[in-house]
Design a protein around this motif. Structure first.
Motif, PDB file in Angstrom:
ATOM      1  N   ILE A 235     -39.930  20.890  47.534  1.00 41.10           N
ATOM      2  CA  ILE A 235     -38.836  20.972  46.575  1.00 41.10           C
ATOM      3  C   ILE A 235     -39.441  21.395  45.239  1.00 41.10           C
ATOM      4  CG2 ILE A 235     -37.104  19.657  45.301  1.00 41.10           C
ATOM      5  CD1 ILE A 235     -36.866  17.853  47.788  1.00 41.10           C
ATOM      6  N   THR A 236     -38.815  22.367  44.600  1.00 41.07           N
ATOM      7  CA  THR A 236     -39.281  22.844  43.307  1.00 41.07           C
ATOM      8  C   THR A 236     -38.471  22.180  42.211  1.00 41.07           C
ATOM      9  OG1 THR A 236     -39.817  24.979  44.294  1.00 41.07           O
ATOM     10  CG2 THR A 236     -39.675  24.893  41.898  1.00 41.07           C
ATOM     11  N   ILE A 237     -39.165  21.538  41.279  1.00 41.28           N
ATOM     12  CA  ILE A 237     -38.499  20.957  40.109  1.00 41.28           C
ATOM     13  C   ILE A 237     -38.614  21.990  39.013  1.00 41.28           C
ATOM     14  CG2 ILE A 237     -38.554  19.121  38.388  1.00 41.28           C
ATOM     15  CD1 ILE A 237     -39.590  17.283  40.617  1.00 41.28           C
ATOM     16  N   LYS A 238     -37.440  22.376  38.456  1.00 38.50           N
ATOM     17  CA  LYS A 238     -37.390  23.462  37.478  1.00 38.50           C
ATOM     18  C   LYS A 238     -37.041  22.938  36.090  1.00 38.50           C
ATOM     19  CE  LYS A 238     -36.080  26.822  40.960  1.00 38.50           C
ATOM     20  NZ  LYS A 238     -35.112  27.831  41.364  1.00 38.50           N
ATOM     21  N   SER A 239     -37.365  23.729  35.098  1.00 38.60           N
ATOM     22  CA  SER A 239     -37.088  23.369  33.711  1.00 38.60           C
ATOM     23  C   SER A 239     -35.595  23.492  33.418  1.00 38.60           C
ATOM     24  CB  SER A 239     -37.868  24.277  32.768  1.00 38.60           C
ATOM     25  OG  SER A 239     -37.523  24.004  31.427  1.00 38.60           O
ATOM     26  N   PRO A 240     -34.984  22.439  32.871  1.00 40.34           N
ATOM     27  CA  PRO A 240     -33.564  22.522  32.536  1.00 40.34           C
ATOM     28  C   PRO A 240     -33.307  23.178  31.178  1.00 40.34           C
ATOM     29  CG  PRO A 240     -34.369  20.312  32.130  1.00 40.34           C
ATOM     30  CD  PRO A 240     -35.520  21.092  32.713  1.00 40.34           C
ATOM     31  N   ILE A 241     -34.375  23.422  30.397  1.00 42.54           N
ATOM     32  CA  ILE A 241     -34.225  23.984  29.051  1.00 42.54           C
ATOM     33  C   ILE A 241     -35.401  24.889  28.721  1.00 42.54           C
ATOM     34  CG2 ILE A 241     -32.850  22.091  28.067  1.00 42.54           C
ATOM     35  CD1 ILE A 241     -35.421  20.943  26.903  1.00 42.54           C
ATOM     36  N   ILE A 242     -35.251  25.649  27.646  1.00 42.31           N
ATOM     37  CA  ILE A 242     -36.346  26.456  27.096  1.00 42.31           C
ATOM     38  C   ILE A 242     -37.104  25.589  26.101  1.00 42.31           C
ATOM     39  CG2 ILE A 242     -36.885  28.419  25.598  1.00 42.31           C
ATOM     40  CD1 ILE A 242     -34.420  29.799  26.670  1.00 42.31           C
ATOM     41  N   GLY A 243     -38.428  25.652  26.116  1.00 39.67           N
ATOM     42  CA  GLY A 243     -39.198  24.871  25.163  1.00 39.67           C
ATOM     43  C   GLY A 243     -40.676  24.903  25.478  1.00 39.67           C
ATOM     44  N   THR A 244     -41.394  23.919  24.955  1.00 41.25           N
ATOM     45  CA  THR A 244     -42.831  23.793  25.199  1.00 41.25           C
ATOM     46  C   THR A 244     -43.064  22.607  26.120  1.00 41.25           C
ATOM     47  OG1 THR A 244     -43.274  24.693  23.016  1.00 41.25           O
ATOM     48  CG2 THR A 244     -45.095  23.578  24.117  1.00 41.25           C
ATOM     49  N   PHE A 245     -43.782  22.841  27.214  1.00 44.92           N
ATOM     50  CA  PHE A 245     -44.034  21.862  28.271  1.00 44.92           C
ATOM     51  C   PHE A 245     -45.239  20.997  27.915  1.00 44.92           C
ATOM     52  CE2 PHE A 245     -46.543  20.939  32.112  1.00 44.92           C
ATOM     53  CZ  PHE A 245     -45.604  20.342  32.931  1.00 44.92           C
ATOM     54  N   TYR A 246     -45.067  19.682  28.012  1.00 37.21           N
ATOM     55  CA  TYR A 246     -46.174  18.743  27.792  1.00 37.21           C
ATOM     56  C   TYR A 246     -46.258  17.779  28.958  1.00 37.21           C
ATOM     57  CZ  TYR A 246     -46.171  20.388  22.965  1.00 37.21           C
ATOM     58  OH  TYR A 246     -46.228  21.166  21.846  1.00 37.21           O
ATOM     59  N   ARG A 247     -47.475  17.562  29.458  1.00 41.60           N
ATOM     60  CA  ARG A 247     -47.687  16.639  30.583  1.00 41.60           C
ATOM     61  C   ARG A 247     -47.905  15.207  30.128  1.00 41.60           C
ATOM     62  NH1 ARG A 247     -51.792  18.466  34.877  1.00 41.60           N
ATOM     63  NH2 ARG A 247     -50.765  16.735  35.894  1.00 41.60           N
ATOM     64  N   LYS A 248     -48.128  14.990  28.804  1.00 41.60           N
ATOM     65  CA  LYS A 248     -48.384  13.647  28.269  1.00 41.60           C
ATOM     66  C   LYS A 248     -47.358  13.324  27.185  1.00 41.60           C
ATOM     67  CE  LYS A 248     -53.180  14.833  27.967  1.00 41.60           C
ATOM     68  NZ  LYS A 248     -54.397  14.680  27.187  1.00 41.60           N
ATOM     69  N   PRO A 249     -47.051  12.031  26.994  1.00 36.97           N
ATOM     70  CA  PRO A 249     -46.131  11.657  25.918  1.00 36.97           C
ATOM     71  C   PRO A 249     -46.754  11.813  24.526  1.00 36.97           C
ATOM     72  CG  PRO A 249     -46.924   9.701  27.060  1.00 36.97           C
ATOM     73  CD  PRO A 249     -47.441  10.892  27.815  1.00 36.97           C
ATOM     74  N   ALA A 250     -48.078  11.772  24.448  1.00 43.08           N
ATOM     75  CA  ALA A 250     -48.814  11.945  23.193  1.00 43.08           C
ATOM     76  C   ALA A 250     -50.231  12.384  23.560  1.00 43.08           C
ATOM     77  CB  ALA A 250     -48.847  10.637  22.408  1.00 43.08           C
ATOM     78  N   PRO A 251     -50.951  13.028  22.633  1.00 33.69           N
ATOM     79  CA  PRO A 251     -52.298  13.513  22.954  1.00 33.69           C
ATOM     80  C   PRO A 251     -53.268  12.430  23.444  1.00 33.69           C
ATOM     81  CG  PRO A 251     -51.550  14.472  20.902  1.00 33.69           C
ATOM     82  CD  PRO A 251     -50.535  13.439  21.291  1.00 33.69           C
ATOM     83  N   ASP A 252     -53.108  11.193  22.959  1.00 34.77           N
ATOM     84  CA  ASP A 252     -54.027  10.125  23.344  1.00 34.77           C
ATOM     85  C   ASP A 252     -53.513   9.276  24.511  1.00 34.77           C
ATOM     86  OD1 ASP A 252     -51.962   9.162  21.783  1.00 34.77           O
ATOM     87  OD2 ASP A 252     -53.166   7.584  20.865  1.00 34.77           O
ATOM     88  N   LYS A 253     -52.421   9.673  25.134  1.00 35.53           N
ATOM     89  CA  LYS A 253     -51.823   8.926  26.253  1.00 35.53           C
ATOM     90  C   LYS A 253     -52.175   9.596  27.581  1.00 35.53           C
ATOM     91  CE  LYS A 253     -49.438   6.161  23.554  1.00 35.53           C
ATOM     92  NZ  LYS A 253     -49.730   4.780  23.396  1.00 35.53           N
ATOM     93  N   PRO A 254     -52.069   8.852  28.703  1.00 35.26           N
ATOM     94  CA  PRO A 254     -52.344   9.453  30.016  1.00 35.26           C
ATOM     95  C   PRO A 254     -51.203  10.381  30.454  1.00 35.26           C
ATOM     96  CG  PRO A 254     -51.663   7.175  30.260  1.00 35.26           C
ATOM     97  CD  PRO A 254     -51.807   7.422  28.791  1.00 35.26           C
ATOM     98  N   LEU A 255     -51.491  11.212  31.462  1.00 38.92           N
ATOM     99  CA  LEU A 255     -50.492  12.130  32.013  1.00 38.92           C
ATOM    100  C   LEU A 255     -49.329  11.346  32.607  1.00 38.92           C
ATOM    101  CD1 LEU A 255     -52.866  14.558  33.936  1.00 38.92           C
ATOM    102  CD2 LEU A 255     -51.801  14.963  31.727  1.00 38.92           C
ATOM    103  N   PHE A 256     -48.126  11.935  32.554  1.00 38.32           N
ATOM    104  CA  PHE A 256     -46.969  11.310  33.200  1.00 38.32           C
ATOM    105  C   PHE A 256     -47.196  11.236  34.706  1.00 38.32           C
ATOM    106  CE2 PHE A 256     -44.626  12.796  29.357  1.00 38.32           C
ATOM    107  CZ  PHE A 256     -44.052  11.588  28.994  1.00 38.32           C
ATOM    108  N   VAL A 257     -47.553  12.378  35.320  1.00 38.11           N
ATOM    109  CA  VAL A 257     -47.801  12.433  36.765  1.00 38.11           C
ATOM    110  C   VAL A 257     -49.009  13.321  37.032  1.00 38.11           C
ATOM    111  CG1 VAL A 257     -45.417  12.017  37.479  1.00 38.11           C
ATOM    112  CG2 VAL A 257     -46.182  14.351  37.079  1.00 38.11           C
ATOM    113  N   GLU A 258     -49.666  13.055  38.171  1.00 42.01           N
ATOM    114  CA  GLU A 258     -50.807  13.850  38.593  1.00 42.01           C
ATOM    115  C   GLU A 258     -50.565  14.341  40.008  1.00 42.01           C
ATOM    116  OE1 GLU A 258     -54.707  12.296  37.733  1.00 42.01           O
ATOM    117  OE2 GLU A 258     -53.858  10.826  36.359  1.00 42.01           O
ATOM    118  N   VAL A 259     -51.288  15.375  40.409  1.00 41.42           N
ATOM    119  CA  VAL A 259     -51.186  15.891  41.769  1.00 41.42           C
ATOM    120  C   VAL A 259     -51.593  14.794  42.748  1.00 41.42           C
ATOM    121  CG1 VAL A 259     -52.085  17.608  43.399  1.00 41.42           C
ATOM    122  CG2 VAL A 259     -51.602  18.262  41.033  1.00 41.42           C
TER     123      VAL A 259
END
Length: 160
Positions: free
Chosen positions: A83-107
């Motif tokens: 299943i492909t999860i697609k972007s619902p909006i145009i913008g800049t993609f970030y994998r973390k909530p903040a630069p010093d925080k861990p990734l939301f999800v990993e492979v």
């Protein structure tokens, strides 16, 4: 809206890969079109005092904004079971909530419906993108801090 804000908006649109954006406010109308030949910006402003300041924007922007290129296709023949999860909006993609925080999800991580997968920043607003399916993350299709388009594939999820 001053010239700096207009230039930032044009740079954002050029990065996002959108072909046309229209913005209308009380005293200003802006149309930004990106094409393969060159970028075009049309700015209409109602108050006469603001016209000279805004009229300089197209010349500056046309020289500095690169032509947007479409993203490469991300679907392969072996990816059809995912299943492909697609972007619902145009913008800049970030994998973390903040630069010093861990990734939301990993492979390889198992996710449930409603889990936050990433955030997409659009117009200084950070939008959490939640999973609509349960499964395991197979592949992340977008690099961190890169622009994404509407309906661009972000993740591949194995639902089994």
């Amino acid at each position: 809206m001053d010239i700096k804000e207009i230039q930032n908006l044009i740079k954002f649109v050029a990065k996002s890969g959108a072909s046309e954006v229209k913005l209308e406010m009380d005293d200003i109308k802006i149309t930004i079109k990106t094409g393969s030949d060159s970028d075009t910006t049309i700015v209409h402003q109602v108050p006469a005092a603001q016209i000279p300041q805004v009229a300089a924007a197209p010349a500056v922007v046309e020289a500095s904004a690169p032509a947007a290129t479409p993203p490469p296709a991300a679907a392969g023949s072996d990816d059809s079971k995912y299943i492909t999860i697609k972007s619902p909006i145009i913008g800049t993609f970030y994998r973390k909530p903040a630069p010093d925080k861990p990734l939301f999800v990993e492979v390889g991580q198992t996710i449930a419906e409603g889990d936050v997968l990433c955030v997409i920043e659009a117009m200084k607003l950070f939008n959490e993108i939640e999973s609509e399916v349960s499964g395991k993350i197979v592949k992340v299709l977008v690099d961190d801090s890169s622009p994404v388009e509407f309906d661009q594939p972000l993740f591949l999820v194995d639902p089994s």
